[in-house]
Write a protein that holds these residues in place. Sequence first.
Motif, PDB file in Angstrom:
ATOM      1  N   UNK A 128      67.296  20.853  58.056  1.00 50.57           N
ATOM      2  CA  UNK A 128      67.435  19.422  58.290  1.00 50.57           C
ATOM      3  C   UNK A 128      66.582  18.620  57.290  1.00 50.57           C
ATOM      4  N   UNK A 129      67.091  17.459  56.932  1.00 51.97           N
ATOM      5  CA  UNK A 129      66.398  16.612  55.967  1.00 51.97           C
ATOM      6  C   UNK A 129      65.034  16.160  56.493  1.00 51.97           C
ATOM      7  N   UNK A 178      72.525  17.176  52.952  1.00 50.56           N
ATOM      8  CA  UNK A 178      72.547  16.538  51.636  1.00 50.56           C
ATOM      9  C   UNK A 178      71.329  15.661  51.402  1.00 50.56           C
ATOM     10  N   UNK A 179      70.882  14.964  52.433  1.00 53.85           N
ATOM     11  CA  UNK A 179      69.748  14.049  52.283  1.00 53.85           C
ATOM     12  C   UNK A 179      68.467  14.769  51.884  1.00 53.85           C
ATOM     13  N   UNK A 180      68.386  16.065  52.186  1.00 54.50           N
ATOM     14  CA  UNK A 180      67.194  16.822  51.814  1.00 54.50           C
ATOM     15  C   UNK A 180      67.039  16.876  50.299  1.00 54.50           C
ATOM     16  N   UNK A 236      60.577  15.788  44.758  1.00 53.02           N
ATOM     17  CA  UNK A 236      60.121  17.158  44.562  1.00 53.02           C
ATOM     18  C   UNK A 236      61.147  18.215  44.929  1.00 53.02           C
ATOM     19  N   UNK A 237      62.308  17.790  45.495  1.00 53.37           N
ATOM     20  CA  UNK A 237      63.348  18.737  45.904  1.00 53.37           C
ATOM     21  C   UNK A 237      64.494  18.706  44.899  1.00 53.37           C
ATOM     22  N   UNK A 238      64.875  19.869  44.397  1.00 52.69           N
ATOM     23  CA  UNK A 238      66.084  20.009  43.580  1.00 52.69           C
ATOM     24  C   UNK A 238      67.069  20.853  44.387  1.00 52.69           C
ATOM     25  N   UNK A 239      68.223  20.279  44.675  1.00 50.59           N
ATOM     26  CA  UNK A 239      69.204  20.943  45.540  1.00 50.59           C
ATOM     27  C   UNK A 239      70.555  21.075  44.845  1.00 50.59           C
ATOM     28  N   UNK A 240      71.075  22.299  44.815  1.00 50.87           N
ATOM     29  CA  UNK A 240      72.424  22.568  44.301  1.00 50.87           C
ATOM     30  C   UNK A 240      73.258  23.148  45.441  1.00 50.87           C
ATOM     31  N   UNK A 241      74.544  22.728  45.502  1.00 55.05           N
ATOM     32  CA  UNK A 241      75.443  23.329  46.497  1.00 55.05           C
ATOM     33  C   UNK A 241      76.492  24.182  45.785  1.00 55.05           C
ATOM     34  N   UNK A 242      77.430  24.731  46.543  1.00 55.78           N
ATOM     35  CA  UNK A 242      78.408  25.673  46.006  1.00 55.78           C
ATOM     36  C   UNK A 242      79.285  25.044  44.930  1.00 55.78           C
ATOM     37  N   UNK A 243      79.614  23.752  45.070  1.00 53.98           N
ATOM     38  CA  UNK A 243      80.433  23.082  44.065  1.00 53.98           C
ATOM     39  C   UNK A 243      79.683  22.929  42.748  1.00 53.98           C
ATOM     40  N   UNK A 244      78.388  22.659  42.841  1.00 50.00           N
ATOM     41  CA  UNK A 244      77.577  22.577  41.626  1.00 50.00           C
ATOM     42  C   UNK A 244      77.578  23.917  40.895  1.00 50.00           C
TER      43      UNK A 244
END
Length: 442
Positions: free
Chosen positions: A258-259, A287-289, A294-302
């Motif tokens: 959770x974010x 997604x909001x996380x 300081x957070x770098x987030x990639x999902x499956x589409x990326x």
Amino acid sequence: MLITVVGLNHRTAPVEVREKLSFPGYTLKDALRRLKSYPVIEGCVILSTCNRTEIYAATLEMDEGINAIWDFLSRWSGVNKSEIKNYTYCHTLYDMIRHTFRVASGLDSMLLGETQILGQLKSAYMDAVEYEATNRVINTLFQLALTVGKRVRTETGIDRNAVSISYAAVELAKQHLGDLNKRQVLIIGAGKMSELTARHLVDNGISGVIVSNRSFERAEALAAQFRGKAVRFSELYKYMESADIVISCTAAAHSVVKAEEMRLVMEKRKGKKIFMVDIAVPRDIETEAGKLAGVTLYDIDDLKTVVDHNLTERKNAANKAELIIEEELEKFMKWHSTQFVIPTVAALKNWGEEIKQKELQRALNRLGDLSEHDEKVVSSLANSIVNQVLHVPITQLKKYALTVEGHLYTEIMQNLFDLEVPGQKPRKQPDQVETEKHRMIK
């Protein structure tokens, strides 16, 4: 000496067939011994991986050699020969050489440009050498194939771009964090994708692996593979406070990270950045996380975007690799053709020398007493006639030896002059040669 490869792979045969025709390492010595026992097989190598089984062979006669390989495979596996023919492919002469170079370069693999096959090919060759199954032609071919495989990777960089989701995640982590040594990863989920990603990370230097899963037993099993630590799902956020990388791939129907909880985690990290990859569908991480400082987030589409781009780069590199292969193929063709024609040229010269000596001696006997000068003149005349008569056939044979049908012209020369060539198949009858010529032209 003719060369061929008979094989099957992930494109031509299902796994239930491939496993029947596989050769575990402990069976190779016996398998190579049996294959080499066929009189028509002069040298051989057996390559056996999870996606392919291929038998490379140097043979005295092409059709007999291929049939011998099919017979060997059938006897070894218990699979009917006609069924084996349905699943196998066969490449001969220069198509065989090109295929070998493409295999070594990773161009014939399920994953374009993969590097593992080069090591597997080298191991297969070294085993064959150790068990005395190779000959000069096979040795030269495989030594060059290994060189070609290395050259392709060095000059094209075909293996530098990740084309799998799990490996793309690792490459992105390296781009953001640099050296992965002394870094710690938290793996959320204990499925196959989590295992693959963890394996890639460990191979790239990750020193600490933590696994969290709703089933603690599965978390323990995965962590044990990497000498890592399993933690309960309730402790997830606690261990995020020290992790450098988070890889999440669960089968949950809703987000598990959770974010708001991540905001608290980032406060405790006191500015230390974290790299997160969400491979799950539906997504595990809100997604909001990813918008937190300081957070770098990639999902499956990326990741798919990265993979698609990298696959395009590999295809471009593959085009360059094909040019290298054709260049190296031409070099081997010239060497192989020369090796094939040299014994025939030698036999032809010996044939001419025998006739010259016999007829020269007969002429000298009939002429009676001759001066030393006259004998030299007669001998010189005999030498000149034989050399001039053989000059054009030998020159033309060397020229045609560099063509695809070079071996056929060599056999025709052997038949025309009734030559016995040591180490080569007995000469074909005229109807056999004509049949093969028509087959080659087609």
